[in-house]
Design a protein around this motif. Structure first.
Motif, mmCIF file in Angstrom:
data_model
loop_
_atom_site.group_PDB
_atom_site.id
_atom_site.type_symbol
_atom_site.label_atom_id
_atom_site.label_comp_id
_atom_site.label_asym_id
_atom_site.label_seq_id
_atom_site.Cartn_x
_atom_site.Cartn_y
_atom_site.Cartn_z
ATOM 1 N N GLU A 125 120.390 39.634 10.528
ATOM 2 C CA GLU A 125 120.015 38.224 10.401
ATOM 3 C C GLU A 125 119.891 37.891 8.914
ATOM 4 O O GLU A 125 118.790 37.837 8.356
ATOM 5 N N TRP A 126 121.043 37.625 8.293
ATOM 6 C CA TRP A 126 121.062 37.498 6.853
ATOM 7 C C TRP A 126 120.308 36.277 6.357
ATOM 8 O O TRP A 126 119.692 36.327 5.296
ATOM 9 N N ASN A 127 120.346 35.166 7.083
ATOM 10 C CA ASN A 127 119.590 34.017 6.592
ATOM 11 C C ASN A 127 118.089 34.275 6.654
ATOM 12 O O ASN A 127 117.341 33.888 5.761
ATOM 13 N N ALA A 128 117.620 34.982 7.691
ATOM 14 C CA ALA A 128 116.201 35.338 7.756
ATOM 15 C C ALA A 128 115.843 36.360 6.687
ATOM 16 O O ALA A 128 114.766 36.291 6.076
ATOM 17 N N ILE A 129 116.754 37.316 6.451
ATOM 18 C CA ILE A 129 116.506 38.317 5.398
ATOM 19 C C ILE A 129 116.368 37.639 4.044
ATOM 20 O O ILE A 129 115.427 37.896 3.279
ATOM 21 N N MET A 130 117.310 36.756 3.718
ATOM 22 C CA MET A 130 117.294 36.103 2.411
ATOM 23 C C MET A 130 116.148 35.103 2.297
ATOM 24 O O MET A 130 115.566 34.935 1.219
ATOM 25 N N ALA A 131 115.797 34.437 3.390
ATOM 26 C CA ALA A 131 114.649 33.528 3.355
ATOM 27 C C ALA A 131 113.364 34.304 3.076
ATOM 28 O O ALA A 131 112.507 33.864 2.292
ATOM 29 N N THR A 132 113.221 35.462 3.702
ATOM 30 C CA THR A 132 112.055 36.303 3.433
ATOM 31 C C THR A 132 112.043 36.774 1.994
ATOM 32 O O THR A 132 110.991 36.807 1.336
ATOM 33 N N ALA A 133 113.226 37.132 1.478
ATOM 34 C CA ALA A 133 113.316 37.571 0.085
ATOM 35 C C ALA A 133 112.940 36.442 -0.872
ATOM 36 O O ALA A 133 112.271 36.667 -1.886
ATOM 37 N N VAL A 134 113.378 35.215 -0.559
ATOM 38 C CA VAL A 134 113.016 34.068 -1.402
ATOM 39 C C VAL A 134 111.509 33.862 -1.412
ATOM 40 O O VAL A 134 110.878 33.703 -2.465
#
Length: 273
Positions: free
Chosen positions: A236-245
């Motif tokens: 879930e790349w959008n969730a991964i990147m949102a968490t990273a942000v």
């Protein structure tokens, strides 16, 4: 005219280099807003043309406990590091104990040990003492990385404190502990901020210790929260990147607020009068 042209050239080069270094940050934000069905689009969109906030909703629904645990571990690491590193730095800088030079070399060598090697050693020790899958165990483990760095920073900074200031405190009847607490610590603000910031960032971004020592605990840090989105058949790349942000915001804010103190704390002791 040549000087002005040279300045413009350096400015352009600096802007280009900054853009290259910050591009991964922009791409992280872009992917966090990209719908899941567009993740494998070729070529990828350079701008989020159809933004979605599903990833950020997943952060609010799933990741807040992990963020709270990371905050707890980060603050605990800062507290333990300051308690150990500040008195040690004062002793090495002003009390000149026997073997102080050797200890400084040992601390430097300790910085060179890979984290994965230390994690394997900690696993056996924590297993024997029942510290696995605990947030306080991670505080202890992260502090072993931060304390040697903190001791070196405090030693360099406190070496630059005038000896007359310490002598004046002793003439007034202050003992060693009172001198350290009432005189040395107040003038060591830059070093305290520097050590606190780096200790917090190390604990906040740690994955090796967290994955090795706290893989199944109830309180797990945000690095493991991100890792849970990655599987063999599901990314879930959008969730991964949102968490990273979201996880990057506290670190970015702290760096902006403390940059002046960090610059002064890191360079302290580099020049002797």
């Amino acid at each position: 005219m040549k000087s002005r042209t040279g300045k413009r050239r350096y400015t352009v080069i600096g802007v280009l280099l900054t853009a290259v270094m910050l591009f991964p940050v922009y791409w992280m934000l872009n992917v966090s807003l990209t719908p899941q069905q567009d993740m494998r689009k070729t070529p990828p969109d350079l701008l989020p043309l159809h933004p979605t906030f599903e990833g950020y909703r997943a952060v609010l629904n799933d990741q807040l406990p992990y963020l709270g645990t990371s905050l707890l571990i980060g603050l605990g690491t800062v507290a333990l590091t300051l308690v150990l590193a500040a008195p040690a730095g004062f002793a090495l800088a002003k009390l000149r104990p026997v073997g102080g030079g050797t200890l400084g070399l040992v601390l430097l060598v300790a910085q060179m040990i890979p984290g994965i090697v230390m994690a394997m050693g900690f696993y056996g020790i924590f297993l024997d003492y029942g510290l696995l899958n605990s947030w306080w165990g991670l505080i202890v483990a992260d502090s072993t990385i931060a304390v040697p760095f903190g001791v070196m920073i405090f030693t360099a900074f406190m070496s630059g404190i005038p000896g007359e200031l310490i002598s004046a405190a002793r003439i007034d009847g202050a003992g060693t502990w009172r001198t350290f607490r009432s005189v040395v610590l107040p003038v060591s603000r830059n070093a305290i901020v520097t050590v606190s910031l780096f200790s917090f960032l190390w604990a906040w971004s740690d994955f090796v210790f967290a994955n090795t020592l706290d893989g199944g605990g109830d309180l797990r840090p945000i690095t493991l929260g991100i890792y849970k989105y990655i599987g063999n058949n599901n990314q879930e790349w959008n969730a991964i990147m949102a968490t990273a942000v979201v996880a990057s915001i506290p670190a970015a804010v702290l760096l902006v607020l403390a940059q002046r103190y960090v610059a002064a704390g890191v360079t302290a002791g580099a020049v002797k009068d």
